[in-house]
Write a protein that holds these residues in place. Structure first.
Motif, PDB file in Angstrom:
ATOM      1  N   PRO A  98       1.350   5.588  -1.729  1.00 10.59           N
ATOM      2  CA  PRO A  98       0.660   6.695  -2.413  1.00 10.59           C
ATOM      3  C   PRO A  98       1.284   7.144  -3.731  1.00 10.59           C
ATOM      4  O   PRO A  98       1.385   8.340  -4.008  1.00 10.59           O
ATOM      5  N   ASP A 152      -3.709   9.748   3.659  1.00  7.16           N
ATOM      6  CA  ASP A 152      -4.167   8.506   4.292  1.00  7.16           C
ATOM      7  C   ASP A 152      -2.983   7.616   4.638  1.00  7.16           C
ATOM      8  O   ASP A 152      -2.939   6.992   5.703  1.00  7.16           O
ATOM      9  N   HIS A 153      -2.012   7.569   3.741  1.00  8.46           N
ATOM     10  CA  HIS A 153      -0.822   6.759   3.986  1.00  8.46           C
ATOM     11  C   HIS A 153      -0.043   7.311   5.175  1.00  8.46           C
ATOM     12  O   HIS A 153       0.443   6.557   6.030  1.00  8.46           O
ATOM     13  N   THR A 157       4.429  12.626   4.251  1.00 12.61           N
ATOM     14  CA  THR A 157       3.240  12.963   3.476  1.00 12.61           C
ATOM     15  C   THR A 157       3.533  14.121   2.532  1.00 12.61           C
ATOM     16  O   THR A 157       3.163  14.094   1.352  1.00 12.61           O
ATOM     17  N   ARG A 216      -1.727  -1.465  -4.017  1.00 10.52           N
ATOM     18  CA  ARG A 216      -2.924  -0.642  -3.835  1.00 10.52           C
ATOM     19  C   ARG A 216      -2.509   0.799  -3.588  1.00 10.52           C
ATOM     20  O   ARG A 216      -1.800   1.090  -2.623  1.00 10.52           O
ATOM     21  N   ALA A 217      -2.952   1.682  -4.455  1.00 14.55           N
ATOM     22  CA  ALA A 217      -2.646   3.101  -4.310  1.00 14.55           C
ATOM     23  C   ALA A 217      -3.616   3.755  -3.335  1.00 14.55           C
ATOM     24  O   ALA A 217      -4.816   3.451  -3.335  1.00 14.55           O
ATOM     25  N   VAL A 218      -3.093   4.641  -2.502  1.00 11.61           N
ATOM     26  CA  VAL A 218      -3.913   5.384  -1.539  1.00 11.61           C
ATOM     27  C   VAL A 218      -3.460   6.843  -1.562  1.00 11.61           C
ATOM     28  O   VAL A 218      -2.333   7.148  -1.972  1.00 11.61           O
ATOM     29  N   PRO A 219      -4.315   7.768  -1.118  1.00 11.24           N
ATOM     30  CA  PRO A 219      -3.884   9.166  -1.023  1.00 11.24           C
ATOM     31  C   PRO A 219      -2.727   9.320  -0.046  1.00 11.24           C
ATOM     32  O   PRO A 219      -2.619   8.580   0.942  1.00 11.24           O
ATOM     33  N   VAL A 222       0.862  -1.181   0.000  1.00  7.58           N
ATOM     34  CA  VAL A 222       0.000   0.000   0.000  1.00  7.58           C
ATOM     35  C   VAL A 222       0.900   1.232   0.000  1.00  7.58           C
ATOM     36  O   VAL A 222       1.714   1.409   0.918  1.00  7.58           O
TER      37      VAL A 222
END
Length: 209
Positions: free
Chosen positions: A79, A146-147, A165, A140-143, A77
């Motif tokens: 971003p 969120d990461h 971030t 899985r890409a996440v913002p 996971v």
């Protein structure tokens, strides 16, 4: 090299070193990372005939630390979305740094960008690992925010998570989605390919569940 306080941590001792006769330090920096620029500037301001080695994302980020644990668990996971990166082998980075240090000033005053030979998205990188290990691995890409919040839970300090971030939101925008020839300029050969790294780590059992 752009973490809070890094510019001061580099600039002050660099100034002292120059006063003691050191003339050609080498700084390992990050390619395309805006947050690393103050550290590069602090070294320049010291008066040293510096060499800055700007490295792409390390291939070994997939085999060490939390990302490796995620790959072993079956899903990475991160971003990065669909952004590509020419992942570089840390051995290539190390060899370029050594050459800059021992080159008799040949690379003084220069910025060298070191990358791997081909860009891959994070999904493509994970797919290569899956093919080499014979395991069903996914990305899985996440913002980025969120990461960053997810990092705080496992014990990463909030300030560090906020910095990571910020880096992700700026660095992973496609600005580095092309290879550069720093390795060939310095070492006279092509950089190591990501596939070779994957084959070696898979043979060593790095991503076994």
């Amino acid at each position: 090299m752009g973490a809070p306080g890094t510019a001061e941590a580099v600039g002050e001792p660099a100034g002292t070193a120059v006063g003691l006769g050191v003339r050609r330090p080498v700084l390992l920096s990050a390619r395309g990372e805006d947050q690393a620029l103050p550290t590069e500037e602090a070294l320049r301001a010291s008066g040293a005939h510096r060499t800055v080695v700007r490295a792409a994302w390390f291939a070994q980020n997939f085999s060490e630390g939390p990302p490796a644990a995620e790959v072993r668990a079956g899903e990475l996971v991160f971003p990065a979305g669909g952004v590509a990166e020419p992942f570089v082998a840390v051995r290539d980075v190390a060899e370029v740094v050594v050459a800059a240090l021992t080159g008799g000033g040949r690379y003084a005053g220069r910025r060298l960008s070191v990358t791997g030979p081909r860009p891959l998205t994070w999904a493509e990188a994970v797919a290569e690992i899956a093919a080499a290990t014979g395991r069903p691995l996914t990305y899985r890409a996440v913002p980025a925010r969120d990461h960053g919040e997810a990092l705080v839970g496992p014990g990463v300090p909030r300030e560090e998570a906020a910095f990571l971030t910020e880096v992700s939101e700026t660095l992973l925008d496609g600005r580095n989605a092309y290879p550069e020839d720093g390795v060939r300029q310095v070492l006279g050969r092509e950089p190591r390919d990501f596939a070779g790294f994957v084959a070696q780590e898979a043979a060593a059992g790095t991503w076994e569940a």
